[in-house]
Design an enzyme around this catalytic site. Sequence first.
Site, PDB file in Angstrom:
ATOM      1  N   LYS A 108      41.753  56.357 -81.677  1.00 33.31           N
ATOM      2  CA  LYS A 108      40.804  56.974 -82.615  1.00 33.31           C
ATOM      3  C   LYS A 108      40.141  55.868 -83.409  1.00 33.31           C
ATOM      4  O   LYS A 108      40.801  55.043 -84.019  1.00 33.31           O
ATOM      5  CB  LYS A 108      41.526  57.935 -83.569  1.00 33.31           C
ATOM      6  CG  LYS A 108      40.576  58.682 -84.511  1.00 33.31           C
ATOM      7  CD  LYS A 108      41.313  59.566 -85.517  1.00 33.31           C
ATOM      8  CE  LYS A 108      41.554  60.966 -84.980  1.00 33.31           C
ATOM      9  NZ  LYS A 108      42.094  61.893 -86.025  1.00 33.31           N
TER      10      LYS A 108
ATOM     11  N   PHE B 238      36.149  62.399 -89.309  1.00 26.77           N
ATOM     12  CA  PHE B 238      36.720  61.103 -89.668  1.00 26.77           C
ATOM     13  C   PHE B 238      36.527  60.035 -88.602  1.00 26.77           C
ATOM     14  O   PHE B 238      36.733  58.862 -88.850  1.00 26.77           O
ATOM     15  CB  PHE B 238      38.222  61.238 -89.936  1.00 26.77           C
ATOM     16  CG  PHE B 238      38.550  62.077 -91.130  1.00 26.77           C
ATOM     17  CD1 PHE B 238      38.379  61.564 -92.406  1.00 26.77           C
ATOM     18  CD2 PHE B 238      39.010  63.368 -90.986  1.00 26.77           C
ATOM     19  CE1 PHE B 238      38.679  62.331 -93.529  1.00 26.77           C
ATOM     20  CE2 PHE B 238      39.316  64.134 -92.106  1.00 26.77           C
ATOM     21  CZ  PHE B 238      39.147  63.623 -93.378  1.00 26.77           C
ATOM     22  N   GLY B 239      36.195  60.446 -87.382  1.00 24.63           N
ATOM     23  CA  GLY B 239      36.063  59.439 -86.342  1.00 24.63           C
ATOM     24  C   GLY B 239      35.971  60.020 -84.948  1.00 24.63           C
ATOM     25  O   GLY B 239      35.864  61.228 -84.771  1.00 24.63           O
TER      26      GLY B 239
ATOM     27  N   VAL C 199      37.564  60.035 -80.905  1.00 23.14           N
ATOM     28  CA  VAL C 199      38.822  59.835 -80.177  1.00 23.14           C
ATOM     29  C   VAL C 199      38.536  59.616 -78.689  1.00 23.14           C
ATOM     30  O   VAL C 199      37.728  60.329 -78.089  1.00 23.14           O
ATOM     31  CB  VAL C 199      39.747  61.066 -80.360  1.00 23.14           C
ATOM     32  CG1 VAL C 199      41.067  60.880 -79.627  1.00 23.14           C
ATOM     33  CG2 VAL C 199      40.000  61.322 -81.838  1.00 23.14           C
TER      34      VAL C 199
ATOM     35  N   ASP D  16      45.832  70.719 -91.692  1.00 25.46           N
ATOM     36  CA  ASP D  16      44.857  71.030 -90.638  1.00 25.46           C
ATOM     37  C   ASP D  16      45.594  71.550 -89.404  1.00 25.46           C
ATOM     38  O   ASP D  16      45.284  71.179 -88.274  1.00 25.46           O
ATOM     39  CB  ASP D  16      44.026  69.789 -90.319  1.00 25.46           C
ATOM     40  CG  ASP D  16      42.715  70.116 -89.602  1.00 25.46           C
ATOM     41  OD1 ASP D  16      42.321  71.306 -89.580  1.00 25.46           O
ATOM     42  OD2 ASP D  16      42.088  69.183 -89.067  1.00 25.46           O
TER      43      ASP D  16
ATOM     44  N   LEU E 224      37.540  62.151 -76.103  1.00 21.06           N
ATOM     45  CA  LEU E 224      38.354  63.373 -76.196  1.00 21.06           C
ATOM     46  C   LEU E 224      37.960  64.253 -77.368  1.00 21.06           C
ATOM     47  O   LEU E 224      38.234  65.451 -77.376  1.00 21.06           O
ATOM     48  CB  LEU E 224      39.842  63.014 -76.336  1.00 21.06           C
ATOM     49  CG  LEU E 224      40.503  62.246 -75.194  1.00 21.06           C
ATOM     50  CD1 LEU E 224      41.914  61.834 -75.578  1.00 21.06           C
ATOM     51  CD2 LEU E 224      40.524  63.097 -73.920  1.00 21.06           C
ATOM     52  N   GLY E 225      37.331  63.644 -78.357  1.00 26.41           N
ATOM     53  CA  GLY E 225      36.976  64.446 -79.519  1.00 26.41           C
ATOM     54  C   GLY E 225      36.157  63.661 -80.511  1.00 26.41           C
ATOM     55  O   GLY E 225      36.129  62.424 -80.481  1.00 26.41           O
ATOM     56  N   GLU E 226      35.464  64.398 -81.358  1.00 31.11           N
ATOM     57  CA  GLU E 226      34.674  63.747 -82.386  1.00 31.11           C
ATOM     58  C   GLU E 226      34.788  64.597 -83.638  1.00 31.11           C
ATOM     59  O   GLU E 226      34.394  65.761 -83.638  1.00 31.11           O
ATOM     60  CB  GLU E 226      33.214  63.634 -81.925  1.00 31.11           C
ATOM     61  CG  GLU E 226      32.390  62.753 -82.808  1.00 31.11           C
ATOM     62  CD  GLU E 226      31.224  62.120 -82.039  1.00 31.11           C
ATOM     63  OE1 GLU E 226      30.817  62.688 -81.017  1.00 31.11           O
ATOM     64  OE2 GLU E 226      30.749  61.063 -82.486  1.00 31.11           O
ATOM     65  N   GLY E 227      35.392  64.039 -84.676  1.00 25.65           N
ATOM     66  CA  GLY E 227      35.570  64.804 -85.911  1.00 25.65           C
ATOM     67  C   GLY E 227      34.845  64.131 -87.061  1.00 25.65           C
ATOM     68  O   GLY E 227      34.098  63.172 -86.865  1.00 25.65           O
TER      69      GLY E 227
END
Length: 353
Positions: free
Chosen positions: A55, A32-33, A35, A168, A27-30
């Site tokens: 996550k 910090f990690g 998801v 954020d 679902l996502g990649e930021g």
Amino acid sequence: DMFVLAKLEQIIRPSYKKEDFVLGKKLGEGAFGTVYKASLVKSKSGKSDSELVVKKANQYGAVEVWMNERVRRACSSSCADFIDGFRESKRKGKGDEFWLVWRYEGDATLDDLMKDKDFPYNVEQMIYGRVDELPKGPERENRIIRTIMRQIMSSLKNLHAIGIVHRDIKPQNIIFSQDAKSFKIIDLGAAADLRVGINYVPNEFLLDPRYAAPEQYIMSTQTPSAPPPPVAAALSPVLWQMNVPDRFDVYSAGLIFLQMVFPNLRTDGSLIQFNRQLKRCDYNMVKWRQSTEARNNPDFRRGFELLDRDEGVGWELLQAMIRFKGRQRISAKQALDHPFFIRDGLLGLTFLQ
Ligand code: ADP
Ligand code: MG
């Protein structure tokens, strides 16, 4: 007492490990990690239909676990339902990894919804369970945007009331909860807990510059560097000294309000350009409005019309949220008492009579 409660919870709540989950779509990649959508392995739960989000975070995930546990105890309805957070050791020398698990709240973030050219009408059915009889136009749009803003501001009020600053706030971090039929805040990865001084952002580039208040640099460049994990908690004298650190989130929420009102400010590029223009206007929204209206751009006219409704209460609130000095910005709690929101309540009463 808080400590005892936390300990009790550790004993009572089931604690998971990574083998308990089947990871699905990313679902996502930021920073910090990463998801994923996930579900529980069948054997353990008896059924595997519950939808989850996992996550996998780096060592700083410990801070995010802390924030989520505090939120779960103190103001759970404001944020996505947190289920568990646990440490997993990675291969030798690779350090620890933290897994965080939430209930899957739904498919759409506010960002997804705002990208749809039918916004805000695409949200109407979701939040009210029905479509308004009013013809499409500023009145109906204003009502929907006001409801979304009220939900965001009341979640922020609750977070701030327990001493957490999110840092954020942006449409990508606001999810529509299918069950609650309202928007909730997600992603406490950059949050600070003012009560105990837990605050960790490795460097200022991790704060999203599109939505950050102008004091971002004051906050982050003076933030002490991270202590060794798993503590990963720093006493931040800067945050303690700042008078009103919560107003950082109010500024970001003000930018979301702005983007909801002005369709032409919804792209990244146009928001960045707005930020540049506002800076050039010394962060004075009145000056910005004057220069915008002087250029006679029809894209802005509709938005101003919306903000000017009811003696300009929307425009007044927007200005109170987007101010250079945090101290001069309205708080989330005060914002909820602003005529922009109150008026809606009064109309509601008239409607009932
Ligand atoms: P990061 O921004 O650090 O990658 P987030 O916590 O913001 O991590 O999650 C990334 C994305 O995953 C979100 O933008 C959202 O689309 C989705 N997501 C996160 N938490 C949930 C949840 N509880 N339910 C549904 N989707 C979620
Ligand atoms: Mg995010």
